[in-house]
Design a protein around this motif. Structure first.
Motif, PDB file in Angstrom:
ATOM      1  N   GLU A   1     -23.736  50.415  -2.882  1.00  0.00           N
ATOM      2  CA  GLU A   1     -24.048  49.446  -4.076  1.00  0.00           C
ATOM      3  C   GLU A   1     -24.027  50.109  -5.182  1.00  0.00           C
ATOM      4  OE1 GLU A   1     -28.007  48.387  -2.951  1.00  0.00           O
ATOM      5  OE2 GLU A   1     -27.397  46.468  -1.806  1.00  0.00           O
ATOM      6  N   GLN A   2     -24.559  51.433  -5.459  1.00  0.00           N
ATOM      7  CA  GLN A   2     -24.433  52.284  -6.420  1.00  0.00           C
ATOM      8  C   GLN A   2     -22.834  52.395  -6.656  1.00  0.00           C
ATOM      9  OE1 GLN A   2     -26.578  55.923  -5.759  1.00  0.00           O
ATOM     10  NE2 GLN A   2     -28.460  54.578  -5.471  1.00  0.00           N
ATOM     11  N   ALA A   3     -21.993  52.763  -5.821  1.00  0.00           N
ATOM     12  CA  ALA A   3     -20.567  52.827  -5.852  1.00  0.00           C
ATOM     13  C   ALA A   3     -19.885  51.805  -6.505  1.00  0.00           C
ATOM     14  CB  ALA A   3     -19.886  53.284  -4.725  1.00  0.00           C
ATOM     15  N   THR A   4     -20.435  50.603  -6.299  1.00  0.00           N
ATOM     16  CA  THR A   4     -19.736  49.456  -6.650  1.00  0.00           C
ATOM     17  C   THR A   4     -20.372  48.783  -8.046  1.00  0.00           C
ATOM     18  OG1 THR A   4     -21.121  48.048  -5.272  1.00  0.00           O
ATOM     19  CG2 THR A   4     -18.990  48.610  -4.323  1.00  0.00           C
TER      20      THR A   4
ATOM     21  N   GLY B   1     -12.781  42.325   7.597  1.00  0.00           N
ATOM     22  CA  GLY B   1     -11.348  41.972   7.602  1.00  0.00           C
ATOM     23  C   GLY B   1     -11.213  40.531   6.983  1.00  0.00           C
ATOM     24  N   THR B   2     -12.465  39.632   6.618  1.00  0.00           N
ATOM     25  CA  THR B   2     -12.148  38.401   6.300  1.00  0.00           C
ATOM     26  C   THR B   2     -13.077  37.835   5.053  1.00  0.00           C
ATOM     27  OG1 THR B   2     -14.080  37.808   7.978  1.00  0.00           O
ATOM     28  CG2 THR B   2     -11.891  37.498   8.801  1.00  0.00           C
ATOM     29  N   GLU B   3     -14.042  38.917   4.765  1.00  0.00           N
ATOM     30  CA  GLU B   3     -14.749  38.635   3.555  1.00  0.00           C
ATOM     31  C   GLU B   3     -15.041  40.078   2.815  1.00  0.00           C
ATOM     32  OE1 GLU B   3     -18.409  35.992   4.604  1.00  0.00           O
ATOM     33  OE2 GLU B   3     -17.827  37.014   6.360  1.00  0.00           O
ATOM     34  N   PRO B   4     -15.216  40.020   1.434  1.00  0.00           N
ATOM     35  CA  PRO B   4     -15.271  41.202   0.612  1.00  0.00           C
ATOM     36  C   PRO B   4     -16.665  42.054   0.920  1.00  0.00           C
ATOM     37  CG  PRO B   4     -15.954  39.234  -0.711  1.00  0.00           C
ATOM     38  CD  PRO B   4     -15.324  38.566   0.826  1.00  0.00           C
ATOM     39  N   LEU B   5     -16.819  42.372   2.286  1.00  0.00           N
ATOM     40  CA  LEU B   5     -18.125  43.059   2.547  1.00  0.00           C
ATOM     41  C   LEU B   5     -17.731  44.466   3.318  1.00  0.00           C
ATOM     42  CD1 LEU B   5     -19.738  40.121   4.691  1.00  0.00           C
ATOM     43  CD2 LEU B   5     -20.170  40.674   2.434  1.00  0.00           C
ATOM     44  N   ILE B   6     -18.824  45.190   2.774  1.00  0.00           N
ATOM     45  CA  ILE B   6     -18.855  46.696   3.809  1.00  0.00           C
ATOM     46  C   ILE B   6     -20.013  46.468   4.868  1.00  0.00           C
ATOM     47  CG2 ILE B   6     -19.250  49.056   3.636  1.00  0.00           C
ATOM     48  CD1 ILE B   6     -16.753  48.307   2.370  1.00  0.00           C
ATOM     49  N   ARG B   7     -19.580  46.335   6.122  1.00  0.00           N
ATOM     50  CA  ARG B   7     -20.722  46.347   7.107  1.00  0.00           C
ATOM     51  C   ARG B   7     -20.942  47.759   7.543  1.00  0.00           C
ATOM     52  NH1 ARG B   7     -20.051  41.056   8.116  1.00  0.00           N
ATOM     53  NH2 ARG B   7     -17.899  40.119   8.233  1.00  0.00           N
ATOM     54  N   VAL B   8     -22.172  47.932   7.508  1.00  0.00           N
ATOM     55  CA  VAL B   8     -23.151  49.425   7.933  1.00  0.00           C
ATOM     56  C   VAL B   8     -23.725  48.847   9.163  1.00  0.00           C
ATOM     57  CG1 VAL B   8     -24.419  51.064   7.251  1.00  0.00           C
ATOM     58  CG2 VAL B   8     -22.867  49.827   5.512  1.00  0.00           C
ATOM     59  N   MET B   9     -23.328  49.720  10.160  1.00  0.00           N
ATOM     60  CA  MET B   9     -24.145  49.579  11.457  1.00  0.00           C
ATOM     61  C   MET B   9     -24.720  50.889  12.033  1.00  0.00           C
ATOM     62  SD  MET B   9     -24.369  49.756  14.960  1.00  0.00           S
ATOM     63  CE  MET B   9     -22.650  49.695  15.806  1.00  0.00           C
TER      64      MET B   9
ATOM     65  N   LEU C   1     -27.647  45.953  11.552  1.00  0.00           N
ATOM     66  CA  LEU C   1     -26.452  45.936  11.080  1.00  0.00           C
ATOM     67  C   LEU C   1     -26.829  45.277   9.544  1.00  0.00           C
ATOM     68  CD1 LEU C   1     -23.297  45.484  10.583  1.00  0.00           C
ATOM     69  CD2 LEU C   1     -23.368  43.191  11.682  1.00  0.00           C
ATOM     70  N   LYS C   2     -26.139  45.767   8.507  1.00  0.00           N
ATOM     71  CA  LYS C   2     -26.488  45.211   6.825  1.00  0.00           C
ATOM     72  C   LYS C   2     -25.017  44.991   6.371  1.00  0.00           C
ATOM     73  CE  LYS C   2     -31.252  46.331   6.158  1.00  0.00           C
ATOM     74  NZ  LYS C   2     -32.219  46.700   4.940  1.00  0.00           N
ATOM     75  N   ASN C   3     -24.817  43.994   5.798  1.00  0.00           N
ATOM     76  CA  ASN C   3     -23.678  43.908   4.810  1.00  0.00           C
ATOM     77  C   ASN C   3     -23.967  44.086   3.216  1.00  0.00           C
ATOM     78  OD1 ASN C   3     -22.123  42.817   7.193  1.00  0.00           O
ATOM     79  ND2 ASN C   3     -22.901  40.941   7.130  1.00  0.00           N
ATOM     80  N   VAL C   4     -22.739  44.843   2.723  1.00  0.00           N
ATOM     81  CA  VAL C   4     -23.041  44.791   1.090  1.00  0.00           C
ATOM     82  C   VAL C   4     -21.650  44.286   0.539  1.00  0.00           C
ATOM     83  CG1 VAL C   4     -23.179  46.614  -0.602  1.00  0.00           C
ATOM     84  CG2 VAL C   4     -24.095  47.117   1.549  1.00  0.00           C
ATOM     85  N   ARG C   5     -21.891  43.242  -0.076  1.00  0.00           N
ATOM     86  CA  ARG C   5     -20.852  42.576  -0.874  1.00  0.00           C
ATOM     87  C   ARG C   5     -20.453  43.651  -1.954  1.00  0.00           C
ATOM     88  NH1 ARG C   5     -18.838  37.821  -0.530  1.00  0.00           N
ATOM     89  NH2 ARG C   5     -20.671  37.223   0.866  1.00  0.00           N
ATOM     90  N   PHE C   6     -18.971  43.338  -2.236  1.00  0.00           N
ATOM     91  CA  PHE C   6     -18.387  44.328  -3.288  1.00  0.00           C
ATOM     92  C   PHE C   6     -17.360  43.628  -3.916  1.00  0.00           C
ATOM     93  CE2 PHE C   6     -15.813  45.259   0.394  1.00  0.00           C
ATOM     94  CZ  PHE C   6     -14.300  45.408  -0.104  1.00  0.00           C
ATOM     95  N   LYS C   7     -16.875  43.924  -5.087  1.00  0.00           N
ATOM     96  CA  LYS C   7     -15.952  42.978  -5.903  1.00  0.00           C
ATOM     97  C   LYS C   7     -14.470  43.734  -6.045  1.00  0.00           C
ATOM     98  CE  LYS C   7     -19.386  41.130  -9.162  1.00  0.00           C
ATOM     99  NZ  LYS C   7     -19.868  41.005 -10.291  1.00  0.00           N
ATOM    100  N   GLY C   8     -14.256  44.767  -5.657  1.00  0.00           N
ATOM    101  CA  GLY C   8     -13.041  45.349  -5.589  1.00  0.00           C
ATOM    102  C   GLY C   8     -12.954  46.741  -5.289  1.00  0.00           C
ATOM    103  N   GLY C   9     -12.056  47.509  -5.099  1.00  0.00           N
ATOM    104  CA  GLY C   9     -11.867  48.668  -4.902  1.00  0.00           C
ATOM    105  C   GLY C   9     -12.111  49.404  -3.597  1.00  0.00           C
ATOM    106  N   ASP C  10     -12.601  50.494  -3.413  1.00  0.00           N
ATOM    107  CA  ASP C  10     -12.723  51.165  -1.807  1.00  0.00           C
ATOM    108  C   ASP C  10     -13.908  51.942  -2.163  1.00  0.00           C
ATOM    109  OD1 ASP C  10     -12.866  51.848   0.540  1.00  0.00           O
ATOM    110  OD2 ASP C  10     -10.896  52.996   0.389  1.00  0.00           O
ATOM    111  N   PRO C  11     -15.104  51.202  -2.039  1.00  0.00           N
ATOM    112  CA  PRO C  11     -16.371  52.188  -2.181  1.00  0.00           C
ATOM    113  C   PRO C  11     -16.538  53.228  -1.180  1.00  0.00           C
ATOM    114  CG  PRO C  11     -16.818  49.719  -1.406  1.00  0.00           C
ATOM    115  CD  PRO C  11     -15.321  49.861  -1.937  1.00  0.00           C
ATOM    116  N   LEU C  12     -16.138  52.908   0.034  1.00  0.00           N
ATOM    117  CA  LEU C  12     -16.250  53.996   1.098  1.00  0.00           C
ATOM    118  C   LEU C  12     -15.166  55.329   0.782  1.00  0.00           C
ATOM    119  CD1 LEU C  12     -15.927  51.783   4.262  1.00  0.00           C
ATOM    120  CD2 LEU C  12     -17.612  52.397   3.223  1.00  0.00           C
ATOM    121  N   ALA C  13     -14.256  55.163  -0.199  1.00  0.00           N
ATOM    122  CA  ALA C  13     -13.698  56.181  -0.825  1.00  0.00           C
ATOM    123  C   ALA C  13     -14.416  57.293  -1.974  1.00  0.00           C
ATOM    124  CB  ALA C  13     -12.370  55.952  -1.206  1.00  0.00           C
TER     125      ALA C  13
END
Length: 446
Positions: free
Chosen positions: A442-445, A413-421, A374-386
Motif C-alpha cells: 500500500e505504501q509503495a502504491t 491475472g483478472t483484476e488490479p490486485l496484489i494477492r498476499v497469502m 489471504l489478503k488483497n491489495v488494490r493498486f492503480k498501476g506500475g509494479d509495486p512488487l518491484a
C-alpha cells in the motif's frame, strides 16, 4: 512475447471498456475464425454464454466476426463453461467460445476459447491470436460467408453427459440438496441433474435477470446456501459460480468446505477404487499445506503449479494425473472433462456421501488446514512488487518462516490486485507477516 489481450483465463474486463467492447469481440471472432480455418471442410464454432446482460452484445459481435471470415456459428445460449467445452468436442467444431467473466460481477465480461479437442487454447495459439488481432482480417468472399443457427437440445445433451459421470449403482434418493447456481450459466441444468438422480432439490440463484449474476449468491457469496441448508434441514449444500466451473460446498450444519478438502476426498475415493492416475493430485501454490500432508499419509503426492486452472490442466496432461484443481473450487476430473466442472465435482462428492452413509460434517473434512491467510491489495498501476521496500519485507518474512511456512505473493491475472497469502503452523506469525507485506504494498502504491 508479451500478452496485450489475454490474461490467465482468456480476455476479461469491464464491459464497454477496452478490451471488452463489441468492436473487440468482432475482431476476436475474425481472428479466432482465421485460426480455425485449417483443412478444406466447412468450419464451425460453438458459442455459449452465461446470463450477463452484455452477453447479447458480445455474442452478436462474435457472430459477425466469425461469419465474416467464413466460419459457421452454432449458438447454444446460456450454458456452463464446461458444457461449451464438451459440446465443442462432441459436435466436432473447430473452435468453442464461452462468453463469461466467471465469478466477477455482472458489469464485467470475458471471452474464453477452446480448441477442437475441448481444451483451452494453448499458449502458442493465444500468441497467434494476439498477432491476428492486430492484423487486417482476411474476409471471406460473399458466397463463403458463414451461416448461423441455434441448437435447442443442448440442455438435454449436457444433463445426459453429467448424469453419466455418476456411478450407475448409486442414486440420490432420500437426500435433500441445496444448489445455488449464482443466477448464472448453470441455472437451468444443475438442479435438473440432481433431481433426475433422485434428490430432493432446493434451488437458489435460478432467476437470472442479466444483472444479478453472482450478486449475493453462488460460490463467492455462499451465505444464502449455508442459511438454506440449515433452514431446510438439507444434507449438503452446493454452490456454483457464474459460469459453473467452480464448486464450493457446505455440510448439513452450514459449515464451509473448500476445494482442497474436496480434492482430498475425491482423490482418496478414486485411489481406493483403483481409478487414481499418477499417484498424485495437481493443485496450485494456493492450496493448503494440510492437503499435501493428508495426501502424503495415503501414499499420494501433491504437484503444485502457478495459479489458474489452465496451468493445473497443463501439468495434469503432462504427468498423466486425473485429479486436479484449486482451493477456490475449480476441480478438474480429466476422465470426464477437459476443464473444471462444478457440477461434475459435486456429483463425485455426493457419490462419496451416499457410499459412506455418513453426515457431510464427518466425511467432508478430510484434514485440519494449516493456518492460512489471504489478503488483497488494490493498486492503480506500475509494479509495486518491484519496489525495494516491498522486497525487503518479503525477504524478512521468508527468512522468519523458514521451512515451517510458505508465502505466495502475486498479481491477479483478472483484476488490479496484489494477492498476499501466507500459511504456517503459527497463526499469529502468519497474520503478522501478511499485514506487514500488505502495508508495504500500500505504501509503495501511495
Amino acid at each position: 512475447m508479451g500478452r496485450k489481450f489475454f490474461g490467465t483465463d482468456g480476455i476479461r474486463g469491464r464491459t464497454n471498456e477496452a478490451p471488452i467492447t463489441a468492436a473487440m469481440a468482432l475482431k476476436v471472432g475474425q481472428a479466432a475464425g482465421q485460426l480455425a480455418l485449417r483443412g478444406d471442410h466447412r468450419h464451425r464454432v460453438v458459442i455459449g454464454k452465461d446470463t450477463r446482460l452484455s452477453g447479447y452484445m458480445l455474442e452478436g459481435a462474435l457472430e459477425a466476426g466469425f461469419t465474416s471470415v467464413g466460419v459457421d456459428v452454432t449458438l447454444v445460449g446460456p450454458m456452463p463453461t464446461p458444457a461449451v467445452a464438451m459440446l465443442t468436442k462432441s459436435m466436432r467444431a473447430d473452435i468453442g467460445v464461452m462468453i463469461s467473466a466467471s465469478h466477477n460481477p455482472f458489469e464485467d465480461n470475458g471471452i474464453k476459447l477452446f480448441g477442437p479437442d475441448g481444451y483451452k487454447l494453448s499458449d502458442e495459439d493465444e500468441e497467434e491470436l494476439e498477432r491476428l488481432l492486430e492484423a487486417e482480417p482476411v474476409l471471406a468472399p460473399s458466397d463463403k460467408i458463414g451461416r448461423v443457427k441455434r441448437i435447442d437440445d443442448v440442455k438435454g445433451r449436457y444433463i445426459h453427459f453429467a448424469k453419466a459421470t455418476f456411478p450407475d449403482r448409486l442414486r440420490l434418493d432420500g437426500m435433500k440438496i441445496v444448489i445455488d447456481c449464482a443466477n448464472g450459466a448453470g441455472y437451468n441444468v444443475a438442479p435438473a441433474v440432481l433431481w433426475e438422480l433422485g434428490a430432493d432439490v432446493v434451488s437458489l440463484g435460478v432467476e437470472p435477470d442479466g444483472t444479478n449474476i453472482n450478486k449475493n449468491c453462488g460460490s463467492t457469496h455462499p451465505q444464502a446456501m449455508q442459511n438454506a441448508v440449515v433452514e431446510h434441514g438439507a444434507d449438503i449444500g452446493l454452490a456454483l459460480d457464474g459460469d459453473a466451473d467452480r464448486l464450493i460446498v457446505c455440510d448439513e450444519k452450514g459449515t464451509m468446505i473448500d476445494g482442497d478438502q474436496l480434492m482430498a476426498l475425491i482423490a482418496k475415493r478414486m485411489q481406493a477404487d483403483g481409478e487414481l492416475k499418477g499417484d498424485a493430485v495437481v493443485a496450485t501454490v494456493m492450496s493448503n499445506m494440510g492437503l499435501e500432508r493428508c495426501l502424503k499419509e495415503t501414499g499420494m503426492g501433491l504437484t503444485r503449479t502457478k495459479v489458474g486452472d489452465r496451468h493445473v490442466l497443463k501439468e495434469m496432461r503432462r504427468s498423466g494425473c486425473n485429479v486436479g484443481g484449486e482451493q477456490s473450487g475449480h476441480i478438474i476430473l480429466s476422465d470426464h472433462a477437459t476443464t473444471g466442472d462444478g457440477l461434475l465435482a459435486g456429483l463425485q462428492v455426493l457419490a462419496a456421501l451416499v457410499e459412506a452413509e455418513q453426515p457431510a460434517s464427518k466425511l467432508l473434512r478430510q484434514f485440519d488446514p494449516v493456518p492460512q491467510l489471504l489478503k488483497n491489495v488494490r493498486f492503480k498501476g506500475g509494479d509495486p512488487l518491484a519496489a525495494d521496500s516491498v522486497k525487503k519485507v518479503i525477504e524478512a518474512a521468508e527468512k522468519d518462516f523458514g521451512s515451517s511456512g510458505r508465502l505466495v505473493i502475486r498479481k491477479s491475472g483478472t483484476e488490479p490486485l496484489i494477492r498476499v497469502m501466507a500459511e504456517g503452523d503459527d497463526s499469529e506469525q502468519v497474520t503478522r507477516w501478511v499485514d506487514e507485506i500488505c502495508a508495504s504494498v500500500e505504501q509503495a502504491t501511495a
